[in-house]
Design a protein around this motif. Structure first.
Motif, short mmCIF file in Angstrom:
data_model
loop_
_atom_site.label_atom_id
_atom_site.label_comp_id
_atom_site.label_asym_id
_atom_site.label_seq_id
_atom_site.Cartn_x
_atom_site.Cartn_y
_atom_site.Cartn_z
N ALA A 455 -18.91 7.51 -0.76
CA ALA A 455 -20.18 6.79 -0.82
C ALA A 455 -19.94 5.30 -1.06
N PRO A 456 -19.31 4.61 -0.11
CA PRO A 456 -19.08 3.17 -0.30
C PRO A 456 -20.38 2.39 -0.14
N PHE A 457 -20.47 1.27 -0.87
CA PHE A 457 -21.68 0.45 -0.79
C PHE A 457 -21.35 -0.99 -1.18
N THR A 458 -21.92 -1.92 -0.44
CA THR A 458 -21.86 -3.35 -0.77
C THR A 458 -23.21 -3.96 -0.45
N LEU A 459 -23.80 -4.63 -1.44
CA LEU A 459 -25.08 -5.28 -1.22
C LEU A 459 -24.87 -6.53 -0.37
N ILE A 460 -25.48 -6.56 0.80
CA ILE A 460 -25.40 -7.71 1.70
C ILE A 460 -26.82 -8.23 1.90
N ALA A 461 -27.09 -9.37 1.30
CA ALA A 461 -28.42 -10.00 1.40
C ALA A 461 -28.23 -11.50 1.60
N GLU A 462 -27.58 -11.86 2.67
CA GLU A 462 -27.25 -13.26 2.93
C GLU A 462 -28.38 -13.97 3.67
N PHE A 471 -34.26 -9.82 -11.33
CA PHE A 471 -32.99 -9.10 -11.41
C PHE A 471 -32.47 -9.10 -12.84
N GLU A 472 -33.34 -9.13 -13.82
CA GLU A 472 -32.89 -9.20 -15.21
C GLU A 472 -32.05 -7.98 -15.56
N ASN A 473 -30.86 -8.25 -16.11
CA ASN A 473 -29.90 -7.21 -16.53
C ASN A 473 -29.50 -6.28 -15.38
N ALA A 474 -29.63 -6.76 -14.15
CA ALA A 474 -29.23 -5.94 -13.00
C ALA A 474 -27.72 -5.99 -12.81
N GLN A 475 -27.19 -4.96 -12.15
CA GLN A 475 -25.76 -4.87 -11.85
C GLN A 475 -25.57 -5.26 -10.38
N LEU A 476 -24.98 -6.45 -10.16
CA LEU A 476 -24.85 -7.00 -8.82
C LEU A 476 -23.43 -7.48 -8.55
N SER A 477 -22.45 -6.82 -9.11
CA SER A 477 -21.07 -7.27 -8.94
C SER A 477 -20.66 -7.18 -7.47
N GLN A 478 -19.96 -8.23 -7.02
CA GLN A 478 -19.44 -8.35 -5.67
C GLN A 478 -20.54 -8.32 -4.60
N ALA A 479 -21.75 -8.65 -5.00
CA ALA A 479 -22.84 -8.74 -4.01
C ALA A 479 -22.63 -9.96 -3.13
N ARG A 480 -23.02 -9.84 -1.88
CA ARG A 480 -22.89 -10.93 -0.92
C ARG A 480 -24.27 -11.55 -0.71
N GLY A 507 -29.11 -12.07 -18.04
CA GLY A 507 -28.27 -10.94 -18.42
C GLY A 507 -27.70 -10.15 -17.26
N ALA A 508 -27.82 -10.65 -16.04
CA ALA A 508 -27.34 -9.90 -14.87
C ALA A 508 -25.82 -9.97 -14.76
N ASN A 509 -25.25 -8.95 -14.12
CA ASN A 509 -23.81 -8.89 -13.88
C ASN A 509 -23.55 -9.30 -12.44
N LEU A 510 -23.00 -10.51 -12.26
CA LEU A 510 -22.73 -11.05 -10.93
C LEU A 510 -21.25 -11.36 -10.75
N THR A 511 -20.40 -10.59 -11.39
CA THR A 511 -18.97 -10.84 -11.29
C THR A 511 -18.49 -10.72 -9.84
N GLN A 512 -17.71 -11.71 -9.43
CA GLN A 512 -17.10 -11.76 -8.10
C GLN A 512 -18.15 -11.74 -6.98
N ALA A 513 -19.37 -12.09 -7.29
CA ALA A 513 -20.40 -12.15 -6.25
C ALA A 513 -20.24 -13.43 -5.44
N ASP A 514 -20.75 -13.41 -4.23
CA ASP A 514 -20.70 -14.58 -3.36
C ASP A 514 -22.08 -15.22 -3.32
N LEU A 515 -22.22 -16.33 -4.07
CA LEU A 515 -23.47 -17.09 -4.10
C LEU A 515 -23.26 -18.49 -3.56
N SER A 516 -22.29 -18.65 -2.70
CA SER A 516 -22.02 -19.97 -2.14
C SER A 516 -23.23 -20.44 -1.33
N GLU A 517 -23.54 -21.73 -1.50
CA GLU A 517 -24.66 -22.38 -0.80
C GLU A 517 -26.01 -21.74 -1.13
#
Length: 734
Positions: A455-462, A471-480, A507-517
């Motif tokens: 069950a692989p998953f990656t949030l892609i919302a570019e 997104f308070e306290n949401a888990q969004l690690s490695q989201a694009r 309080g959100a978790n955005l570790t290693q997420a891509d928020l460039s630009e």
């Protein structure tokens, strides 16, 4: 015998006239108006200022801002299009609540008292002091209704309302200066109408039927009568009707005039009298009005009944469809998958809230992976209405998955599939409905990247518009989330106003997420985990990043002007050419980072930690670095002009080419500080050449009198380069 001459004519109607000395009265009227405004303004400004001072200097335990004050603050911000506050709920000392309550109540009391005495005596306190009085055109004190019309509508209500409308739809909106300008112009125009009035009456006097008089001179009243026909009788003095004695006693007037004027009373309009004089017309009007009312009532009732009937019929039909589909779903549980999938998709299209609940419950029980995938598609077709139920199911499944220890068990794999279905459905809704998410609540949702094979998953919302999403306290690690917009203008189409749509990542978790630009101005990231996040060229202007974890974050060329990073951690971050103008980094941890070419002008960096960081070419102009730790940092070419470095620690720092002019160095620790770059002539590194003047720190005129731990070599350099130190004065005196 001469007969008297009779002339017929009309007399002019006369009115009340008031003896007013315009030259002396007008300045006093203006002065009284200014004093009235001043009294009201100061009654609110003084307690508010005291409360604000207590808020900024008090160390007592803070409490939430009083609900009335909070609602008033929100209402004022919304009316005046002020930016949203990022510190909700606001915490203030108890005394601040008290004084701000007085700041609200005192002006109301002052205004009420002034209006009361104005209605009773025609004079407020300033008017009494300056000898000015308001009376009706009949010479009496104005009534309460006249006072409300004069002060509430004419003088303030109408001018300020017109000014607000003009400002709201003008190009200067939402500038506060524009509102002040429009308000001043409208108030002056309203008051300036007195210059065009023969009685010097402003617009508010005209609508309230009042006039301002000078109490020092009083006023003269003449009775008024309606214009009426008159008969004039002229009697010559030589008429035989007069005796000799009468002629001798009369004054030498050529004519004796008698005026006979009939008394005519002006009748006020009387509806009852008119109805009695016109009974036929009255009966016709009443009949037509009654028939119209009956027809309108009948038509309205029929429309309402038909609307309700259609609504009941639609609900009944929808209920029948729902019951049929539920029956079909239960009856075909053992039938081929295609039939069950069709029923599930039909339930999603039904637009019945019960369908969403049923599908969510079905997802929590389904064991067939193909049906789970169909449920995912069904939720995506429902749209944003499915997000609340999906969010709850997502949180429940995430907790269940964490509770299962054996990752090879069938329960773990099935739960992972169900969780992935909720994630995929939420992601699809974000993509398909990205411009309808301003009120969406996805707090505590689990959208982390999953690397499980089943069950692989990656949030892609570019490059999506996700403004206003929660997104308070949401888990969004490695989201694009590259290039996505998380803050935009609201209905007024202007940014930095109260109705802006601003996302919440508190309080959100955005570790290693891509928020460039990404566009993140004013977004709340308080306590968020942004470790190793890519924020290159992102817009974080005025964002709130208090206590956020930004370790090893990429902020290359990012805009953090006026951002709040108090007590944030940026250890090992890349801040190359980032903009931190006027930002707050008090007590922030900035050790071992790379900030080459960054701009920290006018920033608050008090008590911040910069150990072992490369700050070459950084602009610290007018920055507050009080008690900052800059030990072992590379400060080559740094601009410290007008910076506050008092009690800062610069142990072993490299200040070559740094500009320290006009900096405050009182109490700073300069132990081992390098003022110029040392060059070596051979590969062994033992032979040194004199330092290049271009590599030396600029310290001419800089006061080192209170700097700590200066070595003799450093003092010699300071004296040679025009710095100020007590030992330089001693040597100059020898």
């Amino acid at each position: 015998m001469a007969s008297p001459t009779i002339k017929r004519g009309k007399n002019r109607s006369s009115g009340q006239t008031f003896s007013v000395t315009t030259v002396s009265l007008l300045p006093r009227r203006c002065a009284a108006w200014i004093m009235e405004v001043y009294l009201v303004a100061m009654s609110g400004i003084v307690p508010y200022s005291i409360g604000a001072y207590i808020e900024s200097h008090s160390h007592s335990q803070k409490v939430p801002l009083h609900p009335v004050l909070a609602s008033l603050e929100e209402g004022i911000a919304q009316t005046l299009a002020l930016p949203q506050s990022q510190t909700q709920p606001r915490q203030v000392p108890p005394l601040t609540n008290l004084f701000w309550g007085l700041a609200l109540g005192t002006p109301i009391a002052v205004i009420g008292w002034q209006l009361y005495i104005l209605g009773r005596t025609g004079r407020t306190l300033p008017k009494r002091w300056l000898g000015v009085k308001v009376v009706t055109t009949g010479g009496r004190s104005p009534s309460g209704l006249q006072i409300l019309l004069r002060e509430g509508v004419g003088k303030w209500g109408l001018p300020l309302s017109v000014a607000y409308v003009l400002w709201r739809y003008s190009p200067v909106f939402p500038s506060g200066g524009g509102l002040i300008l429009f308000s001043g112009v409208m108030v002056l125009l309203e008051g300036g109408l007195l210059l065009l009035s023969p009685r010097r009456r402003c617009f508010h006097d005209q609508i309230a039927n009042t006039v301002v008089i000078d109490t020092k001179q009083g006023y003269k009243k003449r009775s008024s009568r309606p214009s009426s026909p008159s008969v004039t009788v002229e009697v010559p003095l030589n008429s035989p009707n007069y005796s000799q004695k009468q002629r001798r006693n009369r004054s030498p007037e050529p004519v004796r005039t008698l005026v006979l004027r009939p008394t005519i009373e002006k009748q006020s309009p009387n509806l009852w009298l008119w109805m009695r004089r016109h009974p036929g017309t009255t009966l016709l009007i009443i009949s037509l009005a009654g028939i119209t009312l009956i027809l309108a009532t009948f038509v309205g009732t029929q429309v309402y009944i038909e609307k309700k009937a259609d609504q009941r019929q639609s609900e009944q039909q929808k209920n029948q469809e729902y019951q049929f589909l539920v029956t079909q779903l239960a009856a075909t549980s053992a039938d081929p998958l295609q039939e069950r999938k069709a029923v599930i998709l039909a339930l999603a299209r039904l637009e019945d809230p019960r369908s969403i609940t049923l599908l969510v419950d079905l997802l929590g029980q389904e064991t067939n992976l193909s049906i789970i995938t169909t449920l995912e598609q069904a939720f995506a077709s429902v749209g944003t209405k499915a997000l609340p139920a999906l969010r709850q199911q997502n949180q429940s499944l995430s907790q269940q998955l964490q509770a299962i220890e054996d990752q090879t068990s069938s329960d773990y794999q099935l739960t992972a599939w169900r969780l992935r279905a909720t994630k995929q459905a939420i992601a699809k809704i974000l993509v398909l409905h990205n411009n309808q998410l301003s009120q969406v609540n996805l707090s505590r949702v689990d959208l982390n990247k999953d690397t499980i094979e089943i069950a692989p998953f990656t949030l892609i919302a570019e490059e999506l518009d996700l403004s206003g999403i929660n997104f308070e306290n949401a888990q969004l690690s490695q989201a694009r989330l590259k290039g996505s917009v998380f803050a935009s203008a609201g209905q007024d189409k202007h940014e930095d106003t109260f109705d802006d749509l601003i996302a919440n990542f508190k309080g959100a978790n955005l570790t290693q997420a891509d928020l460039s630009e990404a566009v993140l101005p004013c977004v709340s990231l308080v306590g968020a985990n942004l470790q190793q996040t890519n924020l290159k060229r992102s817009n974080l202007k005025q964002a709130n990043l208090q206590k956020a974890n930004l370790s090893s974050v990429q902020l290359l060329q990012a805009n953090l002007q006026q951002a709040n990073l108090k007590a944030a951690s940026l250890t090992g971050a890349d801040l190359t050419q980032a903009q931190f103008n006027q930002a707050n980094l008090e007590q922030a941890n900035l050790g071992q980072l790379n900030a080459v070419g960054a701009n920290f002008s006018e920033a608050n960096l008090a008590k911040s930690n910069w150990q072992d960081s490369d700050l070459s070419g950084v602009n610290f102009t007018s920055a507050n670095l009080e008690q900052a730790d800059l030990s072992s940092t590379v400060l080559k070419g740094v601009n410290f002009r007008n910076a506050q470095l008092n009690n800062a620690n610069l142990t072993d720092a490299n200040l070559s080419q740094a500009d320290l002019r006009s900096a405050n160095l009182a109490g700073a620790n300069f132990h081992g500080v390098i003022f110029s770059k040392v060059q070596f002539t051979n590969t062994n590194g033992f032979l040194k050449t004199p330092p290049n003047h271009q590599s030396e720190a600029i310290i001419k005129g800089v006061d080192f009198s209170e700097v700590k731990n200066l070595s003799p070599t450093q003092i010699d350099f300071i004296c040679q380069k025009g710095g100020i130190h007590p030992q330089c004065i001693v040597e100059g005196g020898r």
